[in-house]
Design an enzyme around this catalytic site. Structure first.
Site, short mmCIF file in Angstrom:
data_model
loop_
_atom_site.label_atom_id
_atom_site.label_comp_id
_atom_site.label_asym_id
_atom_site.label_seq_id
_atom_site.Cartn_x
_atom_site.Cartn_y
_atom_site.Cartn_z
N GLU A 73 0.82 -1.22 0.00
CA GLU A 73 0.00 0.00 0.00
C GLU A 73 0.85 1.26 0.00
O GLU A 73 0.54 2.23 -0.71
CB GLU A 73 -0.96 0.02 1.19
CG GLU A 73 -2.18 -0.87 1.03
CD GLU A 73 -1.87 -2.34 1.24
OE1 GLU A 73 -0.75 -2.65 1.70
OE2 GLU A 73 -2.75 -3.18 0.95
N HIS A 142 -12.25 -3.82 9.21
CA HIS A 142 -12.80 -3.81 7.85
C HIS A 142 -14.13 -3.08 7.78
O HIS A 142 -14.95 -3.36 6.91
CB HIS A 142 -13.01 -5.24 7.34
CG HIS A 142 -11.75 -5.99 6.99
ND1 HIS A 142 -10.88 -6.46 7.92
CD2 HIS A 142 -11.23 -6.35 5.78
CE1 HIS A 142 -9.88 -7.10 7.32
NE2 HIS A 142 -10.07 -7.04 6.02
C1 TPP Z 1 -2.40 -4.23 4.22
C2 TPP Z 1 -3.46 -5.06 3.59
N1 TPP Z 1 -3.65 -4.98 2.27
C3 TPP Z 1 -4.60 -5.73 1.68
C4 TPP Z 1 -5.36 -6.58 2.41
C5 TPP Z 1 -6.44 -7.40 1.74
N2 TPP Z 1 -6.02 -8.80 1.74
C6 TPP Z 1 -6.46 -9.65 2.68
S1 TPP Z 1 -5.75 -11.14 2.53
C7 TPP Z 1 -4.90 -10.69 1.16
C8 TPP Z 1 -4.00 -11.66 0.47
C9 TPP Z 1 -2.88 -12.03 1.34
O1 TPP Z 1 -2.09 -12.97 0.73
P1 TPP Z 1 -1.03 -13.79 1.56
O2 TPP Z 1 -0.23 -12.86 2.41
O3 TPP Z 1 -0.29 -14.66 0.63
O4 TPP Z 1 -1.91 -14.64 2.56
P2 TPP Z 1 -2.98 -15.76 2.18
O5 TPP Z 1 -4.28 -15.09 2.03
O6 TPP Z 1 -2.53 -16.42 0.95
O7 TPP Z 1 -2.98 -16.67 3.35
C10 TPP Z 1 -5.16 -9.37 0.84
C11 TPP Z 1 -4.57 -8.66 -0.28
C12 TPP Z 1 -5.15 -6.60 3.79
N3 TPP Z 1 -5.87 -7.40 4.59
N4 TPP Z 1 -4.19 -5.86 4.36
#
Ligand code: TPP
Ligand code: MG
Lengths: 342, 336
Positions: A73, A142
């Site tokens: 971000e 959220h």
């Molecule tokens: C700072 C932030 N940006 C975006 C999000 C939205 N978001 C929630 S889970 C996710 C994907 C995360 O991917 P990863 O770190 O690989 O974890 P996974 O979901 O695969 O377990 C995103 C983009 C968030 N929660 N926090």
């Protein structure tokens, strides 16, 4: 005057039905067609964005202009600042306003101040889309509505549309705006349907919408609460109280003329917002009206917002943070009581 | 990736791996009940299942002591169960009921159980990394033998706090194990396409942290690598880093069909299911099928009972919305 403008604009164009989400998508699409310097960047945009608000746009405009980004971000916002200084008009997708907090330095210290600090040598024409608001059990990280934070920052424009037509017209205006715009769509409104003009429909920034006319009390609101206020106004009408509902649509700059004109007529002001009442933007409006119209008020100005609590997951507790149409009605009834009239 | 156990079976601690198998079944059963509960409207918000990733939770947390600390992500049911949290309290939390792990305030994405050292799932990607680093900093100041484990996804490595937290842990030589649970995706995006260089482990190494990359669907491999890393961290050798390669068998959330994943890829990983692989290894090691299926059944039956109990639990008092906000300036004094 503004009401005339709307009537004319609507009179000229054909209307179609659209969701709030689709209206936002159409705004981005039309502005990208109109202006080759407009592009969008954010997580998951290639698959249409987290809510589908960019669906099909990468196919249409390519990976360069609908750019998938890492979960970064701070860099999404910072890169947009740099790109905005360098002849492009980025649309920054922050997914949830809660995550935009990871990029506050880039927005507040950089985007908002660069033009001023550097003596007006350039501008930072970017739009930050950051969906706000309570939805279903999304809990404390959220669900927030943090619009008042940004209204406090010189240099930023803050927009919070409540209807499909406004999401179309205000997003287009925001993309065309040369200032950094914080553009807050409400997550609970994505599926809302409404009439939307065809053609190049642009709603000017800084103009309120008179959502309902009334003579007894002025309710000033924005975003998701517009709908709760209109619902309350209907019930109040059954009880013989005619509420005028003003949807500010743009919070900075806010439409003082329309608000003052209305409160000057009704003598009563209630500001309603979903955000925490304490230090909410309602305080600014209430104070401004009290300063300007003190001697014309028939009741003290009033504000209605959430209590100063984080938003809980379980519905019983989550509901405590919600402003309801019933709560709005009660607040209006209280203002209408003779003992409250000074 | 579908080889058998990474240790010879004469050297295979059967009872230990039967325990881990039970734990993996418990995690899977919990999430299957949660997904079913969401379809019925019992689970209220989004849930992020970790089906297919259970070997990471079991293999890592199975080596922690209850007093050790652990921080997780939005996809944290498995880690939390493996750290020893009560499944009934967790299910109640997901259903938003009384006596949930967080009293119904947090839900799936903010599950935490400080009683077993589980310092919280987190709704903000990467936010747990500096917090885990700080917890380890405090443990070091206190001269504790406890350690911290911080589990995060592959997507988190592209946020600044990843670099800041790892660097900090290195320069202060903190007792923290970082685990990148690389399930191939971040939401709908293939993380590799958004990640420069060789990925998480290479970045950790560039900061002077010893790393290991593992087949995260092989609980035997995860278990032995985690044990070695945790021993080193506990011995005061500073931070360690593991990357566990695995695959998210569901969509990003339980309501995401995950259609952006090629069907063949999903199928290949289904055959690589960590539970099936461990069962196969245990069979080779001489455990009878009947014992394996009894283990599965008892976890599934127990979890169904837990879901029934959770559903019959009442709602938390609305007044709870005003508690635990803060001491000074408590909202009950002037909430509006
Ligand atoms: C700072 C932030 N940006 C975006 C999000 C939205 N978001 C929630 S889970 C996710 C994907 C995360 O991917 P990863 O770190 O690989 O974890 P996974 O979901 O695969 O377990 C995103 C983009 C968030 N929660 N926090
Ligand atoms: Mg991932």
């Amino acid at each position: 005057m503004y009401r005339m403008w709307v009537t004319q604009a609507r009179g000229r164009s054909e209307m179609t039905m659209s969701t709030y989400l689709e209206a936002g998508r159409r705004a981005v699409m039309e502005e990208m067609q109109r202006d080759a310097s407009v592009w969008a960047l954010g997580e998951d945009l290639g698959r249409g964005g987290v809510f589908g608000q960019y669906k099909g746009l990468q196919e249409m405009f390519g990976e360069g202009r609908i750019a998938d980004t890492p979960i970064s971000e701070a860099c999404i916002m910072g890169a947009a600042v740099g790109a905005a200084m360098t002849g492009t008009r980025p649309i920054v997708e922050m997914r949830f306003s809660d995550f935009a907090l990871c990029a506050v330095d880039e927005l507040v210290n950089q985007a908002a101040k660069a033009r001023f600090m550097f003596g007006g040598q350039m501008r930072v024409p970017l739009v930050v889309r950051e969906p706000v608001g309570m939805w279903r059990s999304s809990a404390a990280q959220h669900s927030q509505s943090l619009e008042s934070w940004y209204t406090h920052i010189p240099g930023l424009v803050v927009v919070a549309p409540a209807t499909p037509a406004d999401n179309l017209g205000l997003l287009k205006a925001s993309i065309r705006c040369d200032d950094p715009v914080v553009y807050m769509e409400h997550k609970n409104l994505w599926a809302t349907e409404g009439e939307v003009p065809e053609g190049d429909y642009v709603v000017p920034l800084g103009k309120a919408d008179v959502a309902r006319e009334g003579r007894d009390v002025t309710i000033v609101t924005w975003s998701g609460m517009r709908h709760g206020c209109l619902k309350a106004a209907e019930t109040l009408a059954d009880a013989g109280i005619e509420a005028e509902v003003l949807d500010l649509r743009t919070l900075w700059p806010w439409d003082r003329d329309t608000v003052f004109e209305s409160v000057g007529r009704t003598g009563r002001l209630l500001v309603v917002h979903e955000a925490v009442a304490v230090s909410g933007f309602g305080a600014e409006i209430a104070a401004s009206v009290a300063e300007a119209l003190h001697f014309r008020l028939k009741a003290p100005v009033a504000r209605l917002g959430a209590p100063r609590i984080p938003i809980a997951y379980a519905p019983t507790m989550e509901d405590m943070a919600r402003v309801s149409p019933e709560g709005i009605e009660a607040a209006v009834h209280k203002m209408m009581q003779p003992e409250d009239i000074s | 990736m579908t080889e058998g156990p990474s240790q010879r079976h004469d050297n295979f601690d059967r009872e230990r791996f039967l325990d881990l198998l039970g734990l993996m079944h418990r995690i899977r059963a919990f999430e299957e009940e949660a997904i079913a509960g969401q379809k019925e409207g019992l689970v209220l918000g989004a849930i992020h299942p970790s089906i297919g990733q259970e070997a990471v939770a079991a293999g890592v947390c199975g080596n922690l002591e209850t007093a050790d600390l652990m921080l997780s992500t939005h996809r944290g049911h498995g880690h939390t169960l493996a750290k020893g949290a009560e499944p009934l309290a967790m299910m109640r939390e997901l259903f938003g009921r009384k006596d949930g792990t967080c009293g119904g305030k947090g839900g799936s994405m903010h599950i935490a159980d400080f009683g077993v050292g589980m310092l919280g799932a987190n709704g903000v990607v990467g936010a747990n990394i500096p917090i885990a680093t700080g917890a380890a900093h405090a443990l070091k100041l206190q001269g504790s033998r406890q350690i911290v484990t911080c589990i995060f996804g592959d997507g988190a490595v592209n946020r600044g706090p990843f670099m800041e937290g790892l660097n900090w842990a290195r320069i202060f030589d903190l007792p923290v194990l970082f685990v990148c649970e690389d399930n191939t995706f971040s939401a709908t995006t293939r993380t590799r396409e958004m990640t420069g260089g060789a990925g998480a482990a290479a970045r950790a190494e560039s900061l002077g942290i010893e790393t290991a990359e593992l087949d995260g669907n092989d609980v035997v491999a995860v278990d032995s690598a985690a044990r070695a890393a945790i021993d080193a961290v506990r011995a005061g050798q500073g931070p360690r880093f593991l990357t566990c390669h695995t695959y998210r068998m569901t969509g990003h959330t339980s309501v995401d069909p995950g259609a952006y994943r090629p069907a063949q890829e999903v199928e290949d990983w289904r055959r690589n299911d960590p539970i099936v692989r461990l069962e196969a290894a245990l069979q080779v090691a001489g455990i009878e099928d009947s014992r394996l299926s009894a283990l599965h059944r008892s976890e599934a039956v127990g979890m169904a009972e837990i879901a029934r109990t959770a559903r019959d639990t009442g709602w938390p008092e609305a007044a709870g919305a005003f508690t635990d906000v803060q001491d000074v300036g408590d909202p009950s004094e002037r909430a509006f």
